[in-house]
Scaffold this active site. Structure first.
Site, mmCIF file in Angstrom:
data_model
loop_
_atom_site.group_PDB
_atom_site.id
_atom_site.type_symbol
_atom_site.label_atom_id
_atom_site.label_comp_id
_atom_site.label_asym_id
_atom_site.label_seq_id
_atom_site.Cartn_x
_atom_site.Cartn_y
_atom_site.Cartn_z
ATOM 1 N N HIS A 12 0.769 -1.251 0.000
ATOM 2 C CA HIS A 12 0.000 0.000 0.000
ATOM 3 C C HIS A 12 0.800 1.301 0.000
ATOM 4 C CE1 HIS A 12 -3.494 -2.499 0.466
ATOM 5 N NE2 HIS A 12 -2.989 -3.042 1.563
ATOM 6 N N LYS A 41 -4.750 -10.104 -7.407
ATOM 7 C CA LYS A 41 -5.486 -9.438 -6.319
ATOM 8 C C LYS A 41 -6.500 -8.483 -6.955
ATOM 9 C CE LYS A 41 -4.877 -6.966 -1.942
ATOM 10 N NZ LYS A 41 -3.949 -6.345 -0.982
ATOM 11 N N HIS A 120 -3.215 -3.220 7.779
ATOM 12 C CA HIS A 120 -4.235 -3.623 6.807
ATOM 13 C C HIS A 120 -4.956 -2.388 6.283
ATOM 14 C CE1 HIS A 120 -8.203 -5.197 5.597
ATOM 15 N NE2 HIS A 120 -8.739 -4.472 6.558
ATOM 16 N N PHE A 121 -5.262 -2.401 4.973
ATOM 17 C CA PHE A 121 -6.017 -1.303 4.361
ATOM 18 C C PHE A 121 -7.479 -1.706 4.341
ATOM 19 C CE2 PHE A 121 -7.734 1.579 1.347
ATOM 20 C CZ PHE A 121 -6.912 2.695 1.369
ATOM 21 N N ASP A 122 -8.336 -0.923 4.989
ATOM 22 C CA ASP A 122 -9.741 -1.314 5.097
ATOM 23 C C ASP A 122 -10.603 -0.705 3.994
ATOM 24 O OD1 ASP A 122 -11.556 -2.881 6.753
ATOM 25 O OD2 ASP A 122 -12.547 -0.978 7.190
HETATM 26 N N1 UM3 Z 1 -8.328 -3.187 -0.345
HETATM 27 C C1 UM3 Z 1 -7.648 -2.052 -0.764
HETATM 28 N N2 UM3 Z 1 -8.361 -0.915 -0.991
HETATM 29 C C2 UM3 Z 1 -9.708 -0.846 -0.789
HETATM 30 C C3 UM3 Z 1 -10.376 -1.989 -0.341
HETATM 31 C C4 UM3 Z 1 -9.666 -3.161 -0.133
HETATM 32 O O1 UM3 Z 1 -6.404 -2.080 -0.919
HETATM 33 O O2 UM3 Z 1 -10.302 0.241 -1.000
HETATM 34 C C5 UM3 Z 1 -7.553 -4.439 -0.104
HETATM 35 C C6 UM3 Z 1 -6.960 -4.458 1.246
HETATM 36 C C7 UM3 Z 1 -7.021 -5.889 1.710
HETATM 37 C C8 UM3 Z 1 -7.892 -6.596 0.687
HETATM 38 O O3 UM3 Z 1 -5.720 -6.395 1.725
HETATM 39 O O4 UM3 Z 1 -8.336 -5.604 -0.232
HETATM 40 C C9 UM3 Z 1 -9.095 -7.292 1.290
HETATM 41 O O5 UM3 Z 1 -9.951 -6.366 1.914
HETATM 42 P P1 UM3 Z 1 -4.712 -6.139 2.986
HETATM 43 O O6 UM3 Z 1 -5.412 -6.609 4.214
HETATM 44 O O7 UM3 Z 1 -3.524 -6.953 2.638
HETATM 45 O O8 UM3 Z 1 -4.382 -4.688 3.080
#
Ligand code: UM3
Length: 125
Positions: A12, A41, A120-122
């Site tokens: 990210h 992804k 984590h990106f939510d």
């Molecule tokens: N995700 C994004 N951006 C969004 C929504 C979801 O990067 O606006 C990604 C983050 C999560 C994955 O991966 O989708 C499942 O929700 P991560 O937990 O590795 O960040």
């Protein structure tokens, strides 16, 4: 495996590239950052801000995470420069083909650990 700050950075963080990215940005970055191995992804957001700026969100407004329902999510008080990568419906693995969309939005991230850092990106809104 537990999500970590290193994983968050890989998936990210892109502080050094300008927010006005080329249409090919996502195809290049999703592959370079290892998100097209085994499968493509589907959605991934890159943040064009410093690690200090993103880390600071862990002390901003707390809320429930949309994806995990845990209470360790935090919403940025300011909007940030981001690029959203979304897999095209016509894309066929291993040729992961993405749309690239730049925007300025608030981001919601999960933080964990000690030190308490992004893992984590939510969502963005
Ligand atoms: N995700 C994004 N951006 C969004 C929504 C979801 O990067 O606006 C990604 C983050 C999560 C994955 O991966 O989708 C499942 O929700 P991560 O937990 O590795 O960040």
């Amino acid at each position: 495996r537990k999500p970590s700050a290193e994983e968050f950075k890989r998936q990210h963080m892109d502080p050094d590239s300008p927010p006005n990215s080329r249409p090919t940005y996502c195809n290049r970055m999703m592959r370079r950052q290892g998100m097209t191995k085994g499968s493509c992804k589907r959605v991934n957001t890159f943040v064009h801000e410093s690690w200090a700026t993103v880390k600071a969100i862990c002390s901003q407004r707390q809320m429930t995470c949309k994806t995990t329902r845990r209470n360790n999510c935090h919403k940025s008080s300011s909007t940030l420069h981001i690029t959203e990568c979304r897999l095209k419906g016509s894309s066929k693995y291993p040729n992961c083909d993405y749309t690239t969309t730049d925007s300025q939005k608030h981001i919601i991230i999960a933080c964990d650990g000690n030190p308490y850092v992004p893992v984590h990106f939510d969502a963005s809104e």
